[in-house]
Design a protein around this motif. Structure first.
Motif, PDB file in Angstrom:
ATOM      1  N   THR A   1       6.144  -0.347  -6.552  1.00 38.57           N
ATOM      2  CA  THR A   1       6.702  -1.669  -6.769  1.00 38.57           C
ATOM      3  C   THR A   1       5.750  -2.431  -7.677  1.00 38.57           C
ATOM      4  OG1 THR A   1       7.657  -3.616  -5.693  1.00 38.57           O
ATOM      5  CG2 THR A   1       5.659  -2.705  -4.715  1.00 38.57           C
ATOM      6  N   VAL A   2       6.271  -3.433  -8.334  1.00 38.31           N
ATOM      7  CA  VAL A   2       5.489  -4.178  -9.321  1.00 38.31           C
ATOM      8  C   VAL A   2       5.663  -5.667  -9.054  1.00 38.31           C
ATOM      9  CG1 VAL A   2       5.250  -4.707 -11.782  1.00 38.31           C
ATOM     10  CG2 VAL A   2       5.802  -2.367 -11.043  1.00 38.31           C
TER      11      VAL A   2
ATOM     12  N   LYS B   1      13.962 -12.577   4.569  1.00 34.32           N
ATOM     13  CA  LYS B   1      12.676 -11.883   4.583  1.00 34.32           C
ATOM     14  C   LYS B   1      12.693 -10.641   3.693  1.00 34.32           C
ATOM     15  CE  LYS B   1       9.116 -10.993   7.917  1.00 34.32           C
ATOM     16  NZ  LYS B   1       8.730 -10.826   9.270  1.00 34.32           N
ATOM     17  N   ASP B   2      13.850 -10.111   3.362  1.00 34.52           N
ATOM     18  CA  ASP B   2      13.919  -8.924   2.511  1.00 34.52           C
ATOM     19  C   ASP B   2      14.690  -9.180   1.230  1.00 34.52           C
ATOM     20  OD1 ASP B   2      14.239  -6.816   5.363  1.00 34.52           O
ATOM     21  OD2 ASP B   2      12.461  -7.138   4.142  1.00 34.52           O
ATOM     22  N   ARG B   3      14.907 -10.419   0.887  1.00 37.26           N
ATOM     23  CA  ARG B   3      15.755 -10.736  -0.259  1.00 37.26           C
ATOM     24  C   ARG B   3      15.010 -10.731  -1.584  1.00 37.26           C
ATOM     25  NH1 ARG B   3      20.864 -10.229   1.208  1.00 37.26           N
ATOM     26  NH2 ARG B   3      21.274 -11.194   3.165  1.00 37.26           N
ATOM     27  N   GLU B   4      13.733 -10.967  -1.573  1.00 42.63           N
ATOM     28  CA  GLU B   4      12.975 -11.087  -2.808  1.00 42.63           C
ATOM     29  C   GLU B   4      11.897 -10.023  -2.863  1.00 42.63           C
ATOM     30  OE1 GLU B   4      13.675 -13.237  -5.233  1.00 42.63           O
ATOM     31  OE2 GLU B   4      15.271 -14.205  -4.100  1.00 42.63           O
ATOM     32  N   ALA B   5      11.576  -9.593  -4.070  1.00 42.37           N
ATOM     33  CA  ALA B   5      10.527  -8.587  -4.235  1.00 42.37           C
ATOM     34  C   ALA B   5       9.210  -9.084  -3.664  1.00 42.37           C
ATOM     35  CB  ALA B   5      10.376  -8.235  -5.713  1.00 42.37           C
ATOM     36  N   VAL B   6       8.940 -10.377  -3.790  1.00 40.73           N
ATOM     37  CA  VAL B   6       7.673 -10.909  -3.298  1.00 40.73           C
ATOM     38  C   VAL B   6       7.553 -10.721  -1.784  1.00 40.73           C
ATOM     39  CG1 VAL B   6       8.403 -13.305  -2.942  1.00 40.73           C
ATOM     40  CG2 VAL B   6       6.031 -12.804  -3.611  1.00 40.73           C
ATOM     41  N   ASP B   7       8.689 -10.674  -1.076  1.00 38.60           N
ATOM     42  CA  ASP B   7       8.646 -10.436   0.369  1.00 38.60           C
ATOM     43  C   ASP B   7       8.002  -9.103   0.704  1.00 38.60           C
ATOM     44  OD1 ASP B   7       9.852 -12.845   0.895  1.00 38.60           O
ATOM     45  OD2 ASP B   7      11.869 -11.996   1.010  1.00 38.60           O
ATOM     46  N   TRP B   8       8.194  -8.125  -0.160  1.00 36.40           N
ATOM     47  CA  TRP B   8       7.578  -6.816   0.076  1.00 36.40           C
ATOM     48  C   TRP B   8       6.060  -6.975   0.110  1.00 36.40           C
ATOM     49  CZ3 TRP B   8       4.185  -3.253  -1.693  1.00 36.40           C
ATOM     50  CH2 TRP B   8       4.296  -1.964  -1.141  1.00 36.40           C
ATOM     51  N   PHE B   9       5.538  -7.751  -0.826  1.00 38.82           N
ATOM     52  CA  PHE B   9       4.088  -7.957  -0.889  1.00 38.82           C
ATOM     53  C   PHE B   9       3.584  -8.819   0.267  1.00 38.82           C
ATOM     54  CE2 PHE B   9       5.174  -6.766  -5.190  1.00 38.82           C
ATOM     55  CZ  PHE B   9       4.158  -5.880  -5.499  1.00 38.82           C
TER      56      PHE B   9
ATOM     57  N   PHE C   1       5.117  -9.332   3.382  1.00 37.51           N
ATOM     58  CA  PHE C   1       5.386  -8.888   4.743  1.00 37.51           C
ATOM     59  C   PHE C   1       5.203  -7.386   4.961  1.00 37.51           C
ATOM     60  CE2 PHE C   1       8.042 -12.659   3.967  1.00 37.51           C
ATOM     61  CZ  PHE C   1       7.421 -13.523   4.850  1.00 37.51           C
ATOM     62  N   HIS C   2       5.691  -6.579   4.043  1.00 34.08           N
ATOM     63  CA  HIS C   2       5.665  -5.132   4.252  1.00 34.08           C
ATOM     64  C   HIS C   2       4.332  -4.502   3.876  1.00 34.08           C
ATOM     65  CE1 HIS C   2       9.893  -5.218   5.229  1.00 34.08           C
ATOM     66  NE2 HIS C   2      10.091  -5.966   4.161  1.00 34.08           N
ATOM     67  N   LEU C   3       3.787  -4.866   2.730  1.00 40.35           N
ATOM     68  CA  LEU C   3       2.533  -4.269   2.269  1.00 40.35           C
ATOM     69  C   LEU C   3       1.400  -4.464   3.272  1.00 40.35           C
ATOM     70  CD1 LEU C   3       0.950  -2.709   0.151  1.00 40.35           C
ATOM     71  CD2 LEU C   3       0.588  -4.867  -1.083  1.00 40.35           C
ATOM     72  N   PRO C   4       1.208  -5.663   3.832  1.00 38.25           N
ATOM     73  CA  PRO C   4       0.130  -5.805   4.819  1.00 38.25           C
ATOM     74  C   PRO C   4       0.296  -4.872   6.029  1.00 38.25           C
ATOM     75  CG  PRO C   4       0.855  -7.963   4.081  1.00 38.25           C
ATOM     76  CD  PRO C   4       1.825  -6.956   3.519  1.00 38.25           C
ATOM     77  N   LYS C   5       1.535  -4.693   6.494  1.00 38.30           N
ATOM     78  CA  LYS C   5       1.775  -3.792   7.630  1.00 38.30           C
ATOM     79  C   LYS C   5       1.465  -2.347   7.249  1.00 38.30           C
ATOM     80  CE  LYS C   5       5.325  -6.606   9.789  1.00 38.30           C
ATOM     81  NZ  LYS C   5       6.749  -6.753  10.071  1.00 38.30           N
TER      82      LYS C   5
END
Length: 149
Positions: free
Chosen positions: A46-47, A1-9, A11-15
């Motif tokens: 982040t980009v 869940k935290d291995r890829e940059a796309v996970d930030w977008f 899972f984390h960004l919505p929160k």
């Protein structure tokens, strides 16, 4: 869940969008060919590239922010700071003096060179202790196995 940059977008960004106070909500945008975006120093960002992209970045250090940048570089990129300090001594004696003033705890008892070398020695010693502990655990495991055989 935290291995890829796309996970930030995903899972984390919505929160963050849901829970951040209104004055701290993320700023999002899409840039197009020929666009430029400026991100101020110390802004987390982040980009997500939507297509093949070439990015040109530049970290800027002015005389005003030099003490903070120097402190961060010494602790975060110690070997780089060693080379930078040598260049500062030759080319920017004014900033070399600032580096000397903030060395260690900033009390003037240690030079910037000594501070850098101490950090590197501490890291090397920590690495060696870690290796020794790993070897010791392996030896214990091996002796337990041979005792059971």
């Amino acid at each position: 869940k935290d291995r890829e940059a796309v996970d930030w977008f995903l899972f984390h960004l919505p929160k963050i969008r849901e829970t951040a106070p209104s004055h701290m909500k993320p700023i999002t945008c899409v840039t197009y060919p020929g666009d430029t975006i400026y991100v101020p120093g110390n802004w987390w960002h982040t980009v997500l590239n939507l297509d093949d992209t070439v990015a040109v970045t530049q970290n800027f250090c002015s005389t005003t922010c030099f003490p903070a940048v120097w402190a961060e570089t010494v602790t975060g990129r110690t070997k780089l700071s060693r080379r930078w300090l040598r260049r500062l001594k030759e080319q920017r004696p004014d900033l070399y003096a600032v580096a000397q003033n903030v060395a260690g705890t900033g009390n003037g008892l240690v030079t910037a060179e000594e501070h850098i070398e101490q950090l590197l020695a501490d890291r090397k010693a920590k690495k060696e202790r870690k290796k020794a502990n790993k070897r010791h655990r392996k030896e214990l495991k091996d002796s337990e196995r041979s005792g059971r055989s």
